[in-house]
Design a protein around this motif. Sequence first.
Motif, PDB file in Angstrom:
ATOM      1  N   ASP A  83     -37.630  77.428  51.097  1.00  0.00           N
ATOM      2  CA  ASP A  83     -37.123  76.973  52.387  1.00  0.00           C
ATOM      3  C   ASP A  83     -36.499  78.125  53.168  1.00  0.00           C
ATOM      4  O   ASP A  83     -36.642  78.211  54.396  1.00  0.00           O
ATOM      5  N   CYS A  84     -35.800  79.003  52.477  1.00  0.00           N
ATOM      6  CA  CYS A  84     -35.196  80.163  53.133  1.00  0.00           C
ATOM      7  C   CYS A  84     -36.276  81.065  53.729  1.00  0.00           C
ATOM      8  O   CYS A  84     -36.143  81.535  54.872  1.00  0.00           O
ATOM      9  N   GLY A 141     -32.008  81.597  56.916  1.00  0.00           N
ATOM     10  CA  GLY A 141     -33.261  82.351  56.903  1.00  0.00           C
ATOM     11  C   GLY A 141     -33.837  82.482  58.305  1.00  0.00           C
ATOM     12  O   GLY A 141     -34.325  83.546  58.695  1.00  0.00           O
ATOM     13  N   TYR A 176     -31.795  71.919  51.058  1.00  0.00           N
ATOM     14  CA  TYR A 176     -31.483  73.338  51.274  1.00  0.00           C
ATOM     15  C   TYR A 176     -31.595  73.713  52.750  1.00  0.00           C
ATOM     16  O   TYR A 176     -32.087  74.784  53.106  1.00  0.00           O
ATOM     17  N   THR A 189     -38.770  72.699  56.278  1.00  0.00           N
ATOM     18  CA  THR A 189     -37.548  73.200  55.640  1.00  0.00           C
ATOM     19  C   THR A 189     -36.438  72.153  55.582  1.00  0.00           C
ATOM     20  O   THR A 189     -35.395  72.396  54.967  1.00  0.00           O
ATOM     21  N   SER A 220     -35.191  76.156  47.195  1.00  0.00           N
ATOM     22  CA  SER A 220     -34.234  76.795  48.094  1.00  0.00           C
ATOM     23  C   SER A 220     -34.770  78.132  48.598  1.00  0.00           C
ATOM     24  O   SER A 220     -34.644  78.464  49.785  1.00  0.00           O
ATOM     25  N   GLN A 244     -29.709  76.994  53.796  1.00  0.00           N
ATOM     26  CA  GLN A 244     -30.418  78.228  53.446  1.00  0.00           C
ATOM     27  C   GLN A 244     -31.568  78.480  54.423  1.00  0.00           C
ATOM     28  O   GLN A 244     -31.805  79.618  54.837  1.00  0.00           O
ATOM     29  N   ALA A 245     -32.272  77.408  54.783  1.00  0.00           N
ATOM     30  CA  ALA A 245     -33.375  77.535  55.726  1.00  0.00           C
ATOM     31  C   ALA A 245     -32.879  78.002  57.092  1.00  0.00           C
ATOM     32  O   ALA A 245     -33.507  78.854  57.739  1.00  0.00           O
ATOM     33  N   GLY A 266     -37.796  79.449  56.702  1.00  0.00           N
ATOM     34  CA  GLY A 266     -36.876  79.611  57.822  1.00  0.00           C
ATOM     35  C   GLY A 266     -37.020  80.985  58.447  1.00  0.00           C
ATOM     36  O   GLY A 266     -37.044  81.127  59.671  1.00  0.00           O
TER      37      GLY A 266
END
Length: 271
Positions: free
Chosen positions: A47-48, A255, A248, A243, A44, A251-252, A51
């Motif tokens: 991926d954030c 981000g 997740y 992502t 997570s 979250q991406a 992003g």
Amino acid sequence: MDNVFAFFENTPPVLGALYATLFTWGMTGLGAATVFLFKTMSRSALDCMLGLTGGVMVAASFWSLLSPAIEMSAGEGFTKVLPSTIGFALGALFIFGMDKLLPHIHINFKESEGIKTTWHKTTLLVMAITLHNIPEGLAIGVLFGGVALGVPEASISGAVVLAMGIGIQNLPEGIAVAMPLRRVGVSRLKSFWYGQMSAIVEPIAAVVGVLAVTFFTPLLPYALAFAAGAMIFVVVEEVIPETQLDKYTDQATLGFIGGFIIMMSLDVALG
């Protein structure tokens, strides 16, 4: 910030672009250095951060590259936007071609692209991030080249802010290379080494960008749009899909929004 701008104003453009991209390279190394503190990172969080990287690249593509390219082009209507259109398309096609030819593998170590090779997966992952970094270094170099030519739309503050934004998004890129390597058993030192080496191409691309537009002045709007097209291709083809492979995605996306806001704010407030 005034002292930073003053330093670059008194530095030859080629050296300025080199110093700026040494900073972005250093930020990649700083991100890669997290392997000395942690062995793993949650998907997570990764991926954030990816992003955020995408958001910064998209915002920089418009605010720092496309918008100045359009403003400095002569003519009206379609004539005015033609250089940016051509440059943008060529930048995307350049990365498309590199993507098909250059052997590389994605962060999940499953999706490989490019010509077939016996290279180790570690090398292929570094090559993937290196491919991302070519347009970033080029973008910084082209802006510094515009400053050298005295183009009003290209300013030292804009070039420095772009380097700051790319440095911010290089931090998670360094993590995105080093952490997966560490997770599959590569030593901390090697994970760090491969992670920071993925950005070595940025100073090289920056110097090439400065020299290209300095010697071929009419190329400047095309070159700015070229860098923008290359960056957008990387975001849409590589960063965003990466992502979306796990659960997740929210979250991406957040981000991405955060990265876009950061870069937009830096460019408008300081550039």
